[in-house]
Write an enzyme that holds these catalytic residues in place. Structure first.
Site, PDB file in Angstrom:
ATOM      1  N   VAL A  23     144.030 -46.814  24.877  1.00  0.00           N
ATOM      2  CA  VAL A  23     144.813 -45.611  24.594  1.00  0.00           C
ATOM      3  C   VAL A  23     143.981 -44.344  24.751  1.00  0.00           C
ATOM      4  O   VAL A  23     144.481 -43.249  24.561  1.00  0.00           O
ATOM      5  CB  VAL A  23     145.419 -45.659  23.171  1.00  0.00           C
ATOM      6  N   SER A  62     137.394 -61.369  29.910  1.00  0.00           N
ATOM      7  CA  SER A  62     138.487 -62.320  30.075  1.00  0.00           C
ATOM      8  C   SER A  62     139.793 -61.573  30.272  1.00  0.00           C
ATOM      9  O   SER A  62     140.124 -60.674  29.493  1.00  0.00           O
ATOM     10  CB  SER A  62     138.598 -63.227  28.846  1.00  0.00           C
ATOM     11  N   ALA A  93     142.598 -39.140  26.857  1.00  0.00           N
ATOM     12  CA  ALA A  93     142.230 -37.729  26.856  1.00  0.00           C
ATOM     13  C   ALA A  93     140.718 -37.607  26.711  1.00  0.00           C
ATOM     14  O   ALA A  93     140.091 -38.362  25.983  1.00  0.00           O
ATOM     15  CB  ALA A  93     142.932 -36.992  25.713  1.00  0.00           C
ATOM     16  N   LYS A  98     143.070 -30.935  31.655  1.00  0.00           N
ATOM     17  CA  LYS A  98     143.129 -30.670  30.230  1.00  0.00           C
ATOM     18  C   LYS A  98     142.260 -29.459  29.918  1.00  0.00           C
ATOM     19  O   LYS A  98     141.065 -29.456  30.211  1.00  0.00           O
ATOM     20  CB  LYS A  98     142.650 -31.883  29.438  1.00  0.00           C
TER      21      LYS A  98
END
Length: 506
Positions: free
Chosen positions: A48, A40, A51, A79
């Site tokens: 969040v 939905s 990484a 990274k």
């Protein structure tokens, strides 16, 4: 359908977990299985988890995703590891870098030679023998064969990316490969009266969605695995007392660092994740020691750039579901449990669960031994990651009450044994279910101030002069290689720059 492949799979929830699962299932079993995803737009995602660790590259490659295209579409950066600032004590920092540290000699692990040299005052900091560590601190990036010497080890990398853009990228992939998306809010769940299996989902507009196998990607709500099946939850708050986070994006600032930063503060820690178009930030904390408003104020006061939104608070309980697979429901992502993002494991755990589903099926009603083994493997993996994260908190010299409480906690036997083995003589043994290698454990143990008291006999047999010369040669070799690399920002600009921020849309 006993012990048979599922003919229809229904995924509950989108976001990173849902669309990673949908894309993978479409790739592996889409020709013979109907795959439906229900989500939905009115229900937000946490989003969040920006990484990652190097295993994400394997996932993308398996799906045939071009890395350059993925980086541009998600605003990704490279990274090389994670910096832990202030975790041992204020002013101290170290990196948990990807890749090798030093070089083993025969059957002797590098850690034994380094720890002996460290006790003799002959060694540099551990990170000076890691190409990834040296490159991260110098802000450099290179992917490919070494530029200066073929004996330089490989440089594994992961990414920082926009989780929302990654979910949208995989949604396009999944729908192109036949996944059907159903927009709507689930208002009820029906179960079979005899088996207890989930049979259908009813949406708010009356539509009914059926399935043989259901994948619960509904986030912390855990709609199917907990609300419907009630399998129970093992709470680890006594080991990891942080229960809240506040997150906010900010403007991109220079330099564009090729590593995640985790900075300890009085009641937890703050993350910094640099993307091409912005920086992701958040504070993890324990609400018993600080209010939400104070945590948000502390976050905003420690940003590198101007905030791009209002801070938002996230509540969580650290732990895992007692059964990841119950009846015909498999929980994935936050629905299966929560481990704070300290070591960037959230997205990997989604990937790992997908791999486990494929290894065991996917089937609807497996033999009891199959489901039991599946759940045991899930539990073991979660507990080993839990131990690794607990180590960061427990081994500290900080003076604040929160950190003193962490230092006084009773450790799980599995972690206490690993620490004692290393502290006594540098022994590290990787369990089959352990995500982190001996090198990963080495960097965090040493970074948190735990150094072996003695070394292996093979290391003791090397003369002090030979040991010092060998370590100097390694450092010189690696430092010379890193010096030849372009900066992280220049590498991205040259190879995989994203469009303008306005062009990065879901």
């Amino acid at each position: 359908m006993d012990s048979q492949a599922a003919r229809s799979i229904t995924i509950v929830g989108g976001g990173t977990a849902g669309w990673m699962c949908a894309a993978a299932l479409a790739h592996f079993v889409g020709e013979n299985t109907r795959i439906t995803l229900v989500e939905s737009d009115a229900i937000g995602t946490i989003g969040v988890g920006e990484a990652t660790i190097p295993q994400i590259r394997m996932f993308n490659q398996t799906l045939g995703i071009d890395e350059t295209d993925f980086i541009r579409a998600t605003g990704a950066t490279f990274k090389l590891g994670i910096e832990f600032a202030g975790w041992l004590r204020p002013g101290h920092s170290y990196l948990h870098a990807f890749g090798d540290v030093g070089r083993d000699i025969g059957l002797g692990g590098f850690r034994h030679f380094w720890s002996r040299a460290h006790r003799l005052g002959l060694a540099r900091p551990l990170g000076d023998y890691s190409v990834n560590d040296l490159a991260a601190r110098a802000g450099k990036m290179h992917d490919g064969a070494p530029l200066t010497n073929r004996n330089v080890p490989a440089v594994p990398h992961a990414f920082h990316f926009d989780a929302g853009l990654y979910a949208a990228y995989l949604r396009r992939y999944a729908q192109k490969h036949g996944v059907v998306r159903q927009e709507g809010t689930i208002v009820s769940v029906a179960r079979d009266g005899q088996s207890g299996d989930v049979t259908t989902l009813t949406l708010s507009d009356g539509r009914v969605v059926a399935g043989d196998l259901f994948i619960d990607c509904s986030g912390l709500r855990a709609l199917l695995i907990q609300d419907t099946l009630g399998v129970g939850f093992d709470d680890w708050s006594h080991l990891l007392p942080a229960n809240s986070a506040v997150a906010v994006p900010s403007e991109r600032t220079a330099p564009l660092t090729p590593y995640t930063r985790a900075t300890a503060h009085a009641v937890g820690w703050q993350w910094r994740i640099p993307l091409q178009h912005r920086t992701g930030n958040g504070r993890v904390y324990c609400s018993a020691f600080i209010s939400d408003d104070e945590a948000a104020a502390g976050l905003l006061a420690n940003l590198d750039g101007a905030p791009l939104a209002d801070p938002r608070v996230i509540r969580f309980a650290t732990g895992r579901t007692r059964q990841a697979w119950s009846h015909n429901v498999i929980a994935m992502g936050l629905a299966s449990g929560f481990l704070e993002p300290l070591e960037s494991t959230s997205i990997h755990l989604i990937q790992s669960m997908i791999a486990r589903i494929m290894a065991f099926g996917p089937t609807c009603r497996p033999a009891p031994a199959v489901r039991a083994t599946f759940n045991r493997q899930f539990a073991d993996e979660m507990e080993r990651i839990r131990d690794f994260i607990v180590l960061h908190y427990w081994a500290n010299e900080r003076e604040e009450p929160f950190w003193q409480a962490c230092r006084s906690m009773a450790l799980p036997d599995s972690l206490a044994e690993k620490i004692e083995l290393f502290r006594s003589a540098g022994h590290l043994f990787r369990d089959q279910s352990d995500l982190f290698s001996e090198v990963g454990w080495l960097q965090v143990l040493v970074g948190q101030g735990i150094v072996p008291a003695t070394s292996h006999a093979l290391a003791e047999a090397v003369s002090e002069s030979d040991l010092a010369a060998w370590l100097d040669t390694l450092h010189t070799l690696y430092a010379r290689e890193v010096a030849a690399w372009p900066t992280h920002a220049d590498y991205i600009a040259r190879h995989c720059a994203a469009p303008s921020p306005q062009g990065l849309v879901a």
